[in-house]
Design an enzyme around this catalytic site. Structure first.
Site, PDB file in Angstrom:
ATOM      1  N   GLY A  82      12.950  -0.521  -6.234  1.00 50.62           N
ATOM      2  CA  GLY A  82      13.314  -1.793  -6.840  1.00 50.62           C
ATOM      3  C   GLY A  82      13.935  -2.738  -5.820  1.00 50.62           C
ATOM      4  O   GLY A  82      13.257  -3.608  -5.307  1.00 50.62           O
ATOM      5  N   SER A 131       8.131   2.714  -2.490  1.00 43.42           N
ATOM      6  CA  SER A 131       8.577   1.331  -2.483  1.00 43.42           C
ATOM      7  C   SER A 131       9.972   1.211  -1.862  1.00 43.42           C
ATOM      8  O   SER A 131      10.187   1.673  -0.743  1.00 43.42           O
ATOM      9  CB  SER A 131       8.533   0.771  -3.915  1.00 43.42           C
ATOM     10  OG  SER A 131       8.632  -0.633  -3.900  1.00 43.42           O
ATOM     11  N   TYR A 132      10.949   0.634  -2.580  1.00 46.56           N
ATOM     12  CA  TYR A 132      12.292   0.511  -2.016  1.00 46.56           C
ATOM     13  C   TYR A 132      12.979   1.870  -1.856  1.00 46.56           C
ATOM     14  O   TYR A 132      14.009   1.976  -1.201  1.00 46.56           O
ATOM     15  CB  TYR A 132      13.161  -0.424  -2.864  1.00 46.56           C
ATOM     16  CG  TYR A 132      14.404  -0.906  -2.133  1.00 46.56           C
ATOM     17  CD1 TYR A 132      14.333  -1.947  -1.213  1.00 46.56           C
ATOM     18  CD2 TYR A 132      15.642  -0.297  -2.346  1.00 46.56           C
ATOM     19  CE1 TYR A 132      15.453  -2.382  -0.530  1.00 46.56           C
ATOM     20  CE2 TYR A 132      16.770  -0.725  -1.657  1.00 46.56           C
ATOM     21  CZ  TYR A 132      16.666  -1.768  -0.754  1.00 46.56           C
ATOM     22  OH  TYR A 132      17.784  -2.192  -0.051  1.00 46.56           O
ATOM     23  N   ASP A 142      -2.763  -1.781  -1.781  1.00 46.17           N
ATOM     24  CA  ASP A 142      -1.467  -2.384  -2.120  1.00 46.17           C
ATOM     25  C   ASP A 142      -1.216  -3.592  -1.219  1.00 46.17           C
ATOM     26  O   ASP A 142      -1.266  -3.478   0.003  1.00 46.17           O
ATOM     27  CB  ASP A 142      -0.359  -1.337  -1.926  1.00 46.17           C
ATOM     28  CG  ASP A 142       1.040  -1.909  -2.116  1.00 46.17           C
ATOM     29  OD1 ASP A 142       1.180  -2.912  -2.843  1.00 46.17           O
ATOM     30  OD2 ASP A 142       1.981  -1.350  -1.529  1.00 46.17           O
ATOM     31  N   HIS A 167      -0.027   0.323  -4.983  1.00 45.57           N
ATOM     32  CA  HIS A 167       1.362   0.532  -4.602  1.00 45.57           C
ATOM     33  C   HIS A 167       1.903   1.858  -5.122  1.00 45.57           C
ATOM     34  O   HIS A 167       2.626   2.558  -4.420  1.00 45.57           O
ATOM     35  CB  HIS A 167       2.194  -0.633  -5.143  1.00 45.57           C
ATOM     36  CG  HIS A 167       3.615  -0.654  -4.675  1.00 45.57           C
ATOM     37  ND1 HIS A 167       3.961  -0.853  -3.363  1.00 45.57           N
ATOM     38  CD2 HIS A 167       4.790  -0.513  -5.350  1.00 45.57           C
ATOM     39  CE1 HIS A 167       5.290  -0.844  -3.239  1.00 45.57           C
ATOM     40  NE2 HIS A 167       5.808  -0.628  -4.433  1.00 45.57           N
TER      41      HIS A 167
END
Length: 492
Positions: A100, A197-198, A412, A464
């Site tokens: 996030g 991701s994060y 992605d 992603h």
């Protein structure tokens, strides 16, 4: 009034705590006491999930509940744990984290990517069993982190304004120490961390704390940590942003004119940008109003409210996005969007986890949080620290001998394979085995590069969130990672 199963189990647990005579208990330096064996079993039984509304029958055990990470502040993280489908006593434990920052590992990871159960559309609650669940390869642990995400909470409102990379990692480490006390039968198992991701920040930062903590940990708090895996991971601001632009041009998303304009007017190695760069970037983001940045070639959910997200609704994104991109409205609109088997699946997940009967079955929302469960927190409005580059941390852990795999779905546009390749080049590791195809049965699954200390894997045709788009290949990926085996380089 009849007791629920949870109430009865909790009552029995209190009786055990009061009446068991098993010696003097030593207080741990963490947020929960050191449990006796019987107390741990009682806690586990209180967290046992018998069956969820709409759940198909399964033969493995599952547990869900809260682990306190700070007693003084009343901070607790919500977890959901699935034993392996077969022989859990002989399989490793794998922790999965979404990023996030501020997004739920249960909402995304468990319910839409790699967990056993996926919510489905319908007037009645219904869960579909995922035949490619990663708990076929490991005992699978999800945690909503940090507090303020999903069902995780704090009783000290000021905690929310202090969240960032540092607090998130420390609380996650405390969670692990306390979780293994609650589940001591898994302490001897090999332990791994994975995320996307994060979580390219979360996973290496938590790995570093475990790695360093093990050097001075008591036997009770030692974690049998072996390595980590991150996918489509934000790990270096400069290369992440440069790669986004290069990927967009190379995949025919932006024009030659706009590409050359951004290249000439924007320097992503500098903190501040010119007004000319800002104008060019506004045009860049416009294209992602009509296609999905996270998966270029899949349909979007028509009518999904996530397409109308604005900066005012989600100020957190402005606070923690890479400094060049955070000022553009386009960033906010697509940060929450996604697509998969069904591009509207987040709607089904949101509806399911907001059902009172589902929350009761999961032992969730016990403090009656004054806001609904959502995939990505609207409650967290500030992120106080975010490392510009995680590469030094990764290099340290490479030198420490941990097993490290980095993978990338190649459709992605958000953290594209181009960005990851730039970051790995920046890391400067020696290439031991260059660009080699790997196979999933008769088809090429992607390519691998073996670095001195890191395995890099691409997954062909995945966006992603790789397990959404390539579930079979992603299970093959994690199985080989856990076994420390190269992916097959020939059809089979």
């Amino acid at each position: 009034m009849a007791f629920s199963r949870f109430s009865l189990n909790f009552f029995l647990y209190l009786l055990l705590v009061i009446f068991m005579n098993s010696g003097t208990k030593t207080s741990a330096s963490w947020s929960e006491p050191a449990y006796t064996h019987d107390e741990s079993l009682a806690q586990q039984e209180a967290d046992r999930v018998d069956r969820l509304p709409g759940q198909p029958l399964v033969n493995f055990k599952q547990y869900a509940g809260y682990v306190t990470v700070n007693q003084t502040h009343g901070r607790a993280l919500f977890y959901w744990f699935f034993e392996a489908t077969e022989k859990p006593e002989g399989k490793p434990v794998l922790l999965w984290l979404n990023g996030g920052p501020g997004c739920s590992s249960i909402g995304f990871g468990e319910a839409e990517e790699l967990g056993p159960f996926f919510p489905e559309k319908g007037s009645k609650p219904k869960l579909k069993f995922n035949p490619y669940s990663w708990n076929t390869a490991a005992n699978l642990l999800f945690v909503e982190s940090p507090v303020g995400v999903g069902f995780s909470y704090t009783n000290t409102s000021g905690d929310i304004k202090e969240l960032g990379d540092t607090v998130t990692a420390k609380d996650a480490y405390t969670f692990l120490i306390n979780w293994f006390q609650r589940f001591p039968q898994f302490k001897s198992h090999e332990f791994y961390i994975a995320g996307e991701s994060y979580a390219g920040h979360y996973v290496p930062q938590l790995s570093e704390l475990v790695f360093e903590g093990n050097k001075k940990a008591s036997k009770q708090n030692y974690i049998n940590f072996k390595g980590f895996m991150i996918g489509n991971a934000a790990i270096d601001d400069e290369t992440d942003q440069t790669g986004m632009i290069d990927y967009a041009w190379d995949h025919a998303v932006i024009s030659d004119r706009l590409y050359l304009e951004i290249k000439s007017k924007c320097n992503f190695s500098q903190k501040n940008t010119s007004s000319d760069c800002d104008q060019a970037m506004e045009e860049y983001f416009q294209v992602y109003n009509i296609i999905d940045m996270y998966s270029l070639y899949t349909p979007t959910c028509v009518g999904n409210n996530s397409s109308n997200i604005t900066r005012q609704q989600y100020p957190l994104i402005h606070a923690i996005s890479p400094h060049h991109f955070s000022k553009f409205d386009g960033w906010y609109k697509m940060i929450r969007s996604r697509a998969g088997y069904d591009p509207c699946s987040p709607t089904y997940t949101t509806e399911y986890f907001n059902r009172p009967d589902v929350q009761e079955a999961l032992h969730a929302n016990v403090t009656k949080i004054p806001y609904p469960w959502v995939h990505c927190s609207q409650y967290i409005t500030l992120w106080v620290d975010s490392s510009a580059s995680i590469l030094p941390t990764i290099k340290k852990l490479v030198d420490g001998g941990l097993r490290i795999w980095i993978y990338s779905g190649d459709t992605d546009g958000r953290v594209p394979v181009t960005s990851t390749r730039y970051a790995l080049r920046k890391l400067g590791l020696r290439v031991l085995e260059d660009w080699t195809p790997w196979y999933s049965n008769q088809q090429v699954g992607g390519w691998t590069v073996v670095y001195d200390g890191i395995m890099f894997v691409t997954i062909r045709g995945a966006g992603h969130q790789v397990p959404v788009f390539a579930p079979k290949q992603s299970l093959q990926l994690v199985t080989h990672f856990l076994a420390n085996q190269k992916l097959p380089s020939a059809p089979f």
